[in-house]
Design an enzyme around this catalytic site. Structure first.
Site, PDB file in Angstrom:
ATOM      1  N   GLU A  33      63.813  52.668  19.663  1.00 43.50           N
ATOM      2  CA  GLU A  33      63.543  53.907  20.326  1.00 43.50           C
ATOM      3  C   GLU A  33      63.889  53.926  21.947  1.00 43.50           C
ATOM      4  OE1 GLU A  33      59.164  54.781  20.811  1.00 43.50           O
ATOM      5  OE2 GLU A  33      59.851  56.723  21.995  1.00 43.50           O
ATOM      6  N   ARG A 260      58.013  38.636  14.889  1.00 45.55           N
ATOM      7  CA  ARG A 260      58.752  38.875  15.928  1.00 45.55           C
ATOM      8  C   ARG A 260      58.702  38.098  16.796  1.00 45.55           C
ATOM      9  NH1 ARG A 260      56.799  43.730  18.199  1.00 45.55           N
ATOM     10  NH2 ARG A 260      57.386  43.276  20.354  1.00 45.55           N
ATOM     11  N   LYS A 270      58.449  46.729  26.023  1.00 48.32           N
ATOM     12  CA  LYS A 270      59.222  47.773  26.828  1.00 48.32           C
ATOM     13  C   LYS A 270      58.326  48.320  27.849  1.00 48.32           C
ATOM     14  CE  LYS A 270      61.454  49.438  23.360  1.00 48.32           C
ATOM     15  NZ  LYS A 270      62.259  50.490  22.437  1.00 48.32           N
TER      16      LYS A 270
HETATM   17  P1  ATP Z   1      58.620  46.697  22.129  1.00 43.54           P
HETATM   18  O1  ATP Z   1      57.062  46.352  21.482  1.00 43.54           O
HETATM   19  O2  ATP Z   1      58.900  45.745  22.911  1.00 43.54           O
HETATM   20  O3  ATP Z   1      58.284  48.106  23.033  1.00 43.54           O
HETATM   21  P2  ATP Z   1      59.374  48.237  19.841  1.00 43.54           P
HETATM   22  O4  ATP Z   1      59.223  47.632  18.543  1.00 43.54           O
HETATM   23  O5  ATP Z   1      58.423  49.259  20.210  1.00 43.54           O
HETATM   24  O6  ATP Z   1      59.320  46.997  20.810  1.00 43.54           O
HETATM   25  P3  ATP Z   1      61.620  49.439  19.005  1.00 43.54           P
HETATM   26  O7  ATP Z   1      62.572  49.989  20.018  1.00 43.54           O
HETATM   27  O8  ATP Z   1      60.874  50.358  18.275  1.00 43.54           O
HETATM   28  O9  ATP Z   1      60.803  48.779  20.196  1.00 43.54           O
HETATM   29  O10 ATP Z   1      62.233  48.233  18.385  1.00 43.54           O
HETATM   30  C1  ATP Z   1      63.432  48.331  17.372  1.00 43.54           C
HETATM   31  C2  ATP Z   1      63.218  47.194  16.411  1.00 43.54           C
HETATM   32  O11 ATP Z   1      63.311  45.979  17.057  1.00 43.54           O
HETATM   33  C3  ATP Z   1      62.158  47.510  15.704  1.00 43.54           C
HETATM   34  O12 ATP Z   1      62.487  47.263  14.456  1.00 43.54           O
HETATM   35  C4  ATP Z   1      61.441  46.206  16.080  1.00 43.54           C
HETATM   36  O13 ATP Z   1      60.480  45.717  14.863  1.00 43.54           O
HETATM   37  C5  ATP Z   1      62.386  45.279  16.397  1.00 43.54           C
HETATM   38  N1  ATP Z   1      61.495  44.332  17.586  1.00 43.54           N
HETATM   39  C6  ATP Z   1      60.958  44.798  18.610  1.00 43.54           C
HETATM   40  N2  ATP Z   1      60.599  43.719  19.398  1.00 43.54           N
HETATM   41  C7  ATP Z   1      60.908  42.440  18.695  1.00 43.54           C
HETATM   42  C8  ATP Z   1      60.660  41.100  18.757  1.00 43.54           C
HETATM   43  N3  ATP Z   1      60.042  40.529  20.032  1.00 43.54           N
HETATM   44  N4  ATP Z   1      61.076  40.246  17.780  1.00 43.54           N
HETATM   45  C9  ATP Z   1      61.870  40.832  16.967  1.00 43.54           C
HETATM   46  N5  ATP Z   1      62.192  42.054  16.516  1.00 43.54           N
HETATM   47  C10 ATP Z   1      61.730  42.980  17.337  1.00 43.54           C
HETATM   48 MG    MG Z   2      57.089  49.963  21.859  1.00 39.51          MG
HETATM   49 MG    MG Z   3      59.016  50.879  17.825  1.00 38.82          MG
END
Ligand code: ATP
Ligand code: MG
Ligand code: MG
Length: 556
Positions: A33, A260, A270
């Site tokens: 995102e 993760r 984020k």
């Molecule tokens: P955050 O919790 O840091 O905001 P998010 O999952 O909301 O992360 P996205 O931009 O939606 O952020 O993430 C894009 C992709 O990266 C998703 O498929 C998510 O599963 C993966 N991802 C995010 N954080 C991690 C992590 N710590 N380890 C592995 N994959 C991750």
């Molecule tokens: Mg997020």
């Molecule tokens: Mg997300």
């Protein structure tokens, strides 16, 4: 035939391909995102999504999952593209935006209503959660709006689209099962009203889909075969499958979850990283203390080191926190062959070489690489000239007036080797009125040029130095961990765990060859660590970040 790493995801894909699923094709996607910069956790996902596609001769889409108008921005899209490219991955033609599908999400919502699989509900999300959804042990109860007719629902959804209702006044819900053991299946919201400006669709829409409705459809529209995500989505998988089935879209993607990445001594969401940026606890998303890809790049990490780290941690189903020392260890291994050795003194102490003529300068030949090191392609291969003069600087910590036992550096009466120069013997110290040492006096043994010890004599200690007359002032930013606790993210008070000493700016004295260092150049400052010329560098005045110290805390 598949070469490369093996893990449960690759095993699964291998058997899907062998069974001829999707005609043996593999299509994955990385779907961030655009509401912040990518971090090292995303690097893990990127390595898996792009890595798997490449290994199986498939493709990986880069998709902006941009369905939340209030938090997203084009500057984040650009940062994400830059960082994925820098990591060494290429989406080719396959750049996608969830916001391009808003019309299709809407059309399928009308279809769900016609199929009596969704309804417009007037309950607020709070009211629904508290009074209708039920609990794990208790079935929920039906919304009073669940029995609306198809015509009524279609009319309301169209009026929702036209903007006749306020945020949260109505919502489109899936009509599934208020007694399902999976709470996610108890009539989840699919589309909500939000009067907000979107960075790409502007004010075209006041309806925005929720993740569980949008994500699976995005995967289906793009022909994604394997939708790989993190474990928090396990409970959402049933809903993912329900939406695909209920909308009757032709292509059926499959979701699979992996653990993760969590790292010690940092936070990795984020939302929190944004708080650090907005609260000015750091200099920005690319502050070298941040676990963001941009921060790591600016710190001096290489894409190779990050990819190798991701390969070493592997892909598994159990959640764990990886020791940041492993990341640093992998980095040191990679930097070793890329970083010519030079000398800089971070805490200078003047040394007077009494036996060396006052106005003389001697040019010493100093190889950039220790014997046995195979420099990486493109690295400096030659040696440089080092000026040696009567006054030099050494590290304040390399002198002790009253040395502890086993001291191999400089002390009164003791000998030490000056790297690439001579063996010197300390003859005394000079102090100011307060008794502080302002200079150390030594004599040099002219027969030890290049630092070669006389036959039969062993000199244990070697220290680095620079000629005082030729030294350049250098700004060096020495970084420490951003947080003092191993798992700062565990507590709501996480900001209290910030390390107040995570940055020290040092005015160092450097050998003359460093004056011409340009942004992006890497060096090992002998005995001090690996350093990277920052983007704040100016012609003739480089600024260095300490990427990582030499001492390795990783227990193999
Ligand atoms: P955050 O919790 O840091 O905001 P998010 O999952 O909301 O992360 P996205 O931009 O939606 O952020 O993430 C894009 C992709 O990266 C998703 O498929 C998510 O599963 C993966 N991802 C995010 N954080 C991690 C992590 N710590 N380890 C592995 N994959 C991750
Ligand atoms: Mg997020
Ligand atoms: Mg997300």
């Amino acid at each position: 035939h598949h070469e490369g790493p093996s893990d449960f995801i690759r095993e699964m894909i291998r058997s899907d391909v062998a069974a001829g699923k999707h005609g043996g094709k593999v299509v994955t996607r990385f779907p961030p995102e655009p509401n912040g910069f990518l971090h090292i956790g995303h690097a893990k996902a990127i390595c898996i999504d792009f890595g798997v596609a490449k290994e199986f001769g498939g493709r990986c889409h880069l998709r902006m999952d941009d369905t939340n108008p209030t938090t997203e921005d084009v500057s984040y899209v650009e940062a994400i593209q830059r960082d994925v490219k820098w990591l060494g991955f290429d989406w080719g033609e396959h750049m996608y935006y969830a916001s391009d599908y808003f019309e299709r999400f809407y059309e399928l919502a009308e279809k769900l209503i016609r199929l009596e699989r969704a309804y417009v509900c007037d309950l607020t999300e709070d009211d629904f959660s508290q009074n209708y959804r039920g609990t794990i042990t208790e079935a929920g109860k039906e919304s009073p709006y669940r029995k609306r007719t198809i015509e009524e629902n279609l009319d309301l959804l169209r009026r929702m689209r036209k903007g006749e209702f306020k945020d949260g006044e109505k919502v489109l819900r899936a009509r599934i099962d208020m007694a399902s053991p999976n709470m996610k299946l108890r009539d989840p919201p699919l589309i909500r009203i939000k009067h907000a400006h979107h960075y790409r669709t502007n004010d075209d829409w006041c309806l925005y889909p929720l993740y569980d409705y949008a994500h699976c459809l995005e995967d289906s529209f793009e022909g994604v075969t394997h939708s790989l995500c993190t474990l928090e989505f396990v409970s959402a998988r049933e809903l993912y499958d329900w939406v695909i089935k209920a909308t009757e879209v032709p292509h059926v993607p499959k979701q699979t979850e992996f653990a993760r990445l969590n790292l010690t001594y940092t936070v990795m969401s984020k939302r929190r990283l944004l708080q650090l940026v907005e609260g000015k606890y750091v200099g920005g998303w690319d502050d070298p203390r941040m676990p963001t890809i941009a921060g790591l790049r600016r710190r001096g990490y290489t894409p190779e080191a990050i990819r190798e780290f991701c390969a070493r941690i592997g892909v598994a189903k159990n959640i764990s926190t990886v020791d940041v020392a492993l990341l640093e260890h992998t980095l040191r291994e990679d930097l070793d062959a890329r970083s010519p050795r030079v000398m800089a003194v971070l805490k200078p102490l003047k040394v007077i070489v009494e036996s060396f003529a006052e106005n003389e300068t001697e040019e010493l030949d100093a190889p950039y690489w220790p014997a046995g090191t195979e420099p990486a392609a493109g690295a400096k291969t030659s040696s440089r000239k080092l000026p040696f003069t009567r006054e030099i600087y050494i590290e304040r910590d390399d002198f002790a007036e009253e040395p502890p036992k086993g001291w191999h550096r400089l002390a009164p009466g003791q000998k030490v080797r000056l790297r690439h120069a001579y063996i010197v013997t300390c003859t005394g110290v000079e102090k100011d009125d307060k008794g502080e040492i302002v200079a150390v006096r030594v004599t040099h043994d002219a027969g030890t040029r290049g630092g070669v010890a006389p036959a039969g004599k062993r000199i244990e200690g070697t220290i680095h130095w620079v000629s005082a007359k030729h030294a350049n002032d250098l700004e060096v930013r020495v970084y420490d961990r951003l947080f003092v606790s191993e798992n700062p993210g565990e507590s709501e008070e996480w900001l209290k765990d910030l390390n107040p000493h995570s940055l020290s700016v040092v005015h160092a004295k450097a050998e003359p060859s460093l004056a011409s260092a340009r942004e992006g150049e890497r060096f090992q400052f002998e005995r001090l660590g690996f350093f990277f010329a920052d983007s704040d560098s100016k012609a003739g005045a480089p600024v260095f970040n300490r990427t990582v110290a030499l001492k390795d805390g990783w227990a193999k």
